[in-house]
Motif scaffolding. Structure first.
Motif, PDB file in Angstrom:
ATOM      1  N   ALA A  37       0.812  -1.220   0.000  1.00 43.53           N
ATOM      2  CA  ALA A  37       0.000   0.000   0.000  1.00 43.53           C
ATOM      3  C   ALA A  37       0.844   1.269   0.000  1.00 43.53           C
ATOM      4  O   ALA A  37       0.375   2.334  -0.404  1.00 43.53           O
ATOM      5  N   GLN A  38       2.102   1.161   0.434  1.00 44.46           N
ATOM      6  CA  GLN A  38       2.978   2.336   0.482  1.00 44.46           C
ATOM      7  C   GLN A  38       3.373   2.827  -0.906  1.00 44.46           C
ATOM      8  O   GLN A  38       3.948   3.913  -1.041  1.00 44.46           O
ATOM      9  N   TYR A  39       3.076   2.044  -1.930  1.00 41.80           N
ATOM     10  CA  TYR A  39       3.433   2.430  -3.295  1.00 41.80           C
ATOM     11  C   TYR A  39       2.267   3.054  -4.056  1.00 41.80           C
ATOM     12  O   TYR A  39       2.394   3.348  -5.250  1.00 41.80           O
ATOM     13  N   SER A  40       1.164   3.287  -3.384  1.00 44.31           N
ATOM     14  CA  SER A  40       0.020   3.898  -4.060  1.00 44.31           C
ATOM     15  C   SER A  40       0.314   5.352  -4.401  1.00 44.31           C
ATOM     16  O   SER A  40       1.099   6.027  -3.715  1.00 44.31           O
ATOM     17  N   GLU A  41      -0.312   5.840  -5.440  1.00 45.78           N
ATOM     18  CA  GLU A  41      -0.101   7.228  -5.854  1.00 45.78           C
ATOM     19  C   GLU A  41      -0.562   8.190  -4.758  1.00 45.78           C
ATOM     20  O   GLU A  41       0.052   9.234  -4.546  1.00 45.78           O
ATOM     21  N   GLU A  42      -1.646   7.847  -4.087  1.00 44.06           N
ATOM     22  CA  GLU A  42      -2.164   8.701  -3.018  1.00 44.06           C
ATOM     23  C   GLU A  42      -1.143   8.859  -1.897  1.00 44.06           C
ATOM     24  O   GLU A  42      -0.875   9.971  -1.427  1.00 44.06           O
ATOM     25  N   PHE A  43      -0.552   7.748  -1.472  1.00 47.08           N
ATOM     26  CA  PHE A  43       0.429   7.821  -0.388  1.00 47.08           C
ATOM     27  C   PHE A  43       1.718   8.486  -0.855  1.00 47.08           C
ATOM     28  O   PHE A  43       2.374   9.194  -0.084  1.00 47.08           O
ATOM     29  N   LEU A  44       2.085   8.289  -2.112  1.00 46.67           N
ATOM     30  CA  LEU A  44       3.288   8.910  -2.664  1.00 46.67           C
ATOM     31  C   LEU A  44       3.231  10.426  -2.565  1.00 46.67           C
ATOM     32  O   LEU A  44       4.248  11.087  -2.353  1.00 46.67           O
ATOM     33  N   ARG A  45       2.045  11.008  -2.689  1.00 48.70           N
ATOM     34  CA  ARG A  45       1.910  12.458  -2.596  1.00 48.70           C
ATOM     35  C   ARG A  45       2.215  12.957  -1.179  1.00 48.70           C
ATOM     36  O   ARG A  45       2.590  14.118  -0.999  1.00 48.70           O
ATOM     37  N   ILE A  46       2.047  12.089  -0.196  1.00 44.63           N
ATOM     38  CA  ILE A  46       2.309  12.457   1.190  1.00 44.63           C
ATOM     39  C   ILE A  46       3.728  12.076   1.604  1.00 44.63           C
ATOM     40  O   ILE A  46       4.408  12.825   2.309  1.00 44.63           O
ATOM     41  N   SER A  47       4.174  10.920   1.159  1.00 47.86           N
ATOM     42  CA  SER A  47       5.485  10.394   1.535  1.00 47.86           C
ATOM     43  C   SER A  47       6.268  10.045   0.277  1.00 47.86           C
ATOM     44  O   SER A  47       6.174   8.926  -0.234  1.00 47.86           O
ATOM     45  N   PRO A  48       7.059  10.974  -0.261  1.00 45.47           N
ATOM     46  CA  PRO A  48       7.762  10.745  -1.531  1.00 45.47           C
ATOM     47  C   PRO A  48       8.710   9.557  -1.514  1.00 45.47           C
ATOM     48  O   PRO A  48       9.064   9.042  -2.571  1.00 45.47           O
ATOM     49  N   ASP A  59      -3.650  21.948  10.555  1.00 44.53           N
ATOM     50  CA  ASP A  59      -3.336  23.187  11.275  1.00 44.53           C
ATOM     51  C   ASP A  59      -1.828  23.286  11.449  1.00 44.53           C
ATOM     52  O   ASP A  59      -1.294  23.227  12.541  1.00 44.53           O
ATOM     53  N   GLY A  60      -1.132  23.433  10.339  1.00 43.17           N
ATOM     54  CA  GLY A  60       0.319  23.529  10.354  1.00 43.17           C
ATOM     55  C   GLY A  60       0.795  24.956  10.608  1.00 43.17           C
ATOM     56  O   GLY A  60       0.027  25.808  11.065  1.00 43.17           O
ATOM     57  N   PRO A  61       2.053  25.235  10.325  1.00 39.19           N
ATOM     58  CA  PRO A  61       2.585  26.574  10.539  1.00 39.19           C
ATOM     59  C   PRO A  61       1.764  27.640   9.815  1.00 39.19           C
ATOM     60  O   PRO A  61       1.423  27.483   8.644  1.00 39.19           O
ATOM     61  N   GLY A  62       1.420  28.688  10.534  1.00 38.56           N
ATOM     62  CA  GLY A  62       0.613  29.749   9.955  1.00 38.56           C
ATOM     63  C   GLY A  62      -0.809  29.334   9.661  1.00 38.56           C
ATOM     64  O   GLY A  62      -1.507  30.004   8.899  1.00 38.56           O
ATOM     65  N   GLY A  63      -1.243  28.227  10.251  1.00 41.16           N
ATOM     66  CA  GLY A  63      -2.592  27.737  10.010  1.00 41.16           C
ATOM     67  C   GLY A  63      -2.774  27.026   8.688  1.00 41.16           C
ATOM     68  O   GLY A  63      -3.893  26.693   8.315  1.00 41.16           O
ATOM     69  N   GLU A  64      -1.674  26.798   7.979  1.00 46.88           N
ATOM     70  CA  GLU A  64      -1.729  26.136   6.682  1.00 46.88           C
ATOM     71  C   GLU A  64      -1.467  24.639   6.842  1.00 46.88           C
ATOM     72  O   GLU A  64      -0.689  24.225   7.703  1.00 46.88           O
ATOM     73  N   PRO A  65      -2.076  23.810   5.995  1.00 46.36           N
ATOM     74  CA  PRO A  65      -1.812  22.366   6.057  1.00 46.36           C
ATOM     75  C   PRO A  65      -0.358  22.052   5.737  1.00 46.36           C
ATOM     76  O   PRO A  65       0.289  22.750   4.954  1.00 46.36           O
ATOM     77  N   ILE A  66       0.142  20.996   6.378  1.00 46.34           N
ATOM     78  CA  ILE A  66       1.502  20.536   6.103  1.00 46.34           C
ATOM     79  C   ILE A  66       1.507  19.015   6.124  1.00 46.34           C
ATOM     80  O   ILE A  66       0.824  18.390   6.932  1.00 46.34           O
ATOM     81  N   SER A  67       2.234  18.413   5.193  1.00 47.34           N
ATOM     82  CA  SER A  67       2.464  16.974   5.227  1.00 47.34           C
ATOM     83  C   SER A  67       3.942  16.734   5.498  1.00 47.34           C
ATOM     84  O   SER A  67       4.799  17.488   5.018  1.00 47.34           O
ATOM     85  N   LEU A  68       4.226  15.704   6.278  1.00 46.10           N
ATOM     86  CA  LEU A  68       5.602  15.383   6.646  1.00 46.10           C
ATOM     87  C   LEU A  68       5.818  13.887   6.597  1.00 46.10           C
ATOM     88  O   LEU A  68       4.947  13.111   7.013  1.00 46.10           O
ATOM     89  N   PHE A  69       6.982  13.488   6.102  1.00 43.55           N
ATOM     90  CA  PHE A  69       7.411  12.105   6.212  1.00 43.55           C
ATOM     91  C   PHE A  69       8.759  12.100   6.935  1.00 43.55           C
ATOM     92  O   PHE A  69       9.302  13.160   7.239  1.00 43.55           O
ATOM     93  N   GLU A  70       9.274  10.908   7.263  1.00 39.02           N
ATOM     94  CA  GLU A  70      10.461  10.680   8.080  1.00 39.02           C
ATOM     95  C   GLU A  70      10.129  10.874   9.559  1.00 39.02           C
ATOM     96  O   GLU A  70       9.805  11.979  10.012  1.00 39.02           O
ATOM     97  N   SER A  71      10.245   9.786  10.300  1.00 38.97           N
ATOM     98  CA  SER A  71       9.790   9.780  11.696  1.00 38.97           C
ATOM     99  C   SER A  71      10.518  10.789  12.579  1.00 38.97           C
ATOM    100  O   SER A  71       9.911  11.412  13.448  1.00 38.97           O
ATOM    101  N   GLY A  72      11.817  10.980  12.352  1.00 32.58           N
ATOM    102  CA  GLY A  72      12.550  11.953  13.163  1.00 32.58           C
ATOM    103  C   GLY A  72      12.055  13.365  12.935  1.00 32.58           C
ATOM    104  O   GLY A  72      11.881  14.141  13.885  1.00 32.58           O
ATOM    105  N   ALA A  73      11.811  13.715  11.681  1.00 27.95           N
ATOM    106  CA  ALA A  73      11.292  15.044  11.360  1.00 27.95           C
ATOM    107  C   ALA A  73       9.911  15.247  11.969  1.00 27.95           C
ATOM    108  O   ALA A  73       9.592  16.330  12.479  1.00 27.95           O
ATOM    109  N   ILE A  74       9.086  14.198  11.940  1.00 24.41           N
ATOM    110  CA  ILE A  74       7.737  14.303  12.505  1.00 24.41           C
ATOM    111  C   ILE A  74       7.805  14.498  14.015  1.00 24.41           C
ATOM    112  O   ILE A  74       7.070  15.320  14.583  1.00 24.41           O
TER     113      ILE A  74
END
Length: 204
Positions: A37-48, A59-74
């Motif tokens: 499932a990690q190879y789906s196009e939908e997930f690829l847009r979130i986790s390159p 509710d990310g920085p400045g109230g804007e949406p944000i997506s993040l991958f990599e557990s340390g960064a999250i």
């Protein structure tokens, strides 16, 4: 609301533990990595990089949406978002980040290789099994020394503990006897007794 894309792996459970610890509201989206499932196009847009975990925070920085991958960064993002589990004190902060990077660069990848060759490889490869098992045991020794005289990895509960703990929990896959590392064993018992850790380890 935070959307968590995850599976039942040590890396995924780092984030669910953190979300539970911070008492953040989140939705879980299981990504069955065994089914691809990690190879789906939908997930690829979130986790390159096609790896779990990943989050989307509306509710990310400045109230804007944000997506993040990599557990340390999250983990760092959630710590800074909530002001929890990453000290404002520069020395304590850098010590925490130091041990987070230790997990990201060593304790996770090398233990992951031990998991693969000891448990999942289609054939036994003695050289690989010995190499990664020995390195896993060496890394456990590093952690045991760090935890000598400490309750937590950097004295106070932090994202470093949340990152390291789920990997330590799979000690049997690493051919590690926890009785050889009493400081780690005591720390693991303490972590296991925290209700939010118990909840986070059950996700998804």
């Amino acid at each position: 609301m935070i959307d968590l894309y995850t599976w039942g792996t040590p890396n995924g459970r780092k984030i669910s533990i953190m979300l539970e610890a911070c008492r953040l509201h989140y939705n879980v989206h299981p990504i069955d990595i065994q089914a691809g499932a990690q190879y789906s196009e939908e997930f690829l847009r979130i986790s390159p990089n096609n790896k779990i975990p990943a989050i989307v925070d509306e509710d990310g920085p400045g109230g804007e949406p944000i997506s993040l991958f990599e557990s340390g960064a999250i983990l760092i993002y959630l710590a800074e978002k909530t002001g929890q589990f990453l000290s404002d004190s520069p020395l304590q902060r850098y010590k925490t980040l130091e041990w987070l990077m230790w997990q990201m660069g060593g304790f996770g990848p090398f233990l992951g290789q031990a998991h693969h060759f000891n448990r999942f490889a289609p054939e036994q490869i003695p050289y690989a099994m010995e190499r990664y098992t020995k390195e896993a045991q060496r890394l456990w020794g590093v952690l045991d020394k760090q935890l000598s005289g400490r309750e937590f990895v950097v004295d106070e509960l932090s994202i470093a503990d949340f990152a390291i703990y789920p990997w330590a929990c799979r000690y049997e896959w690493q051919h590690v006897d926890t009785s050889d590392f009493p400081n780690v064993k005591a720390w693991m018992d303490k972590m296991a007794g925290l209700p939010f850790v118990e909840r986070g380890m059950q996700v998804p």
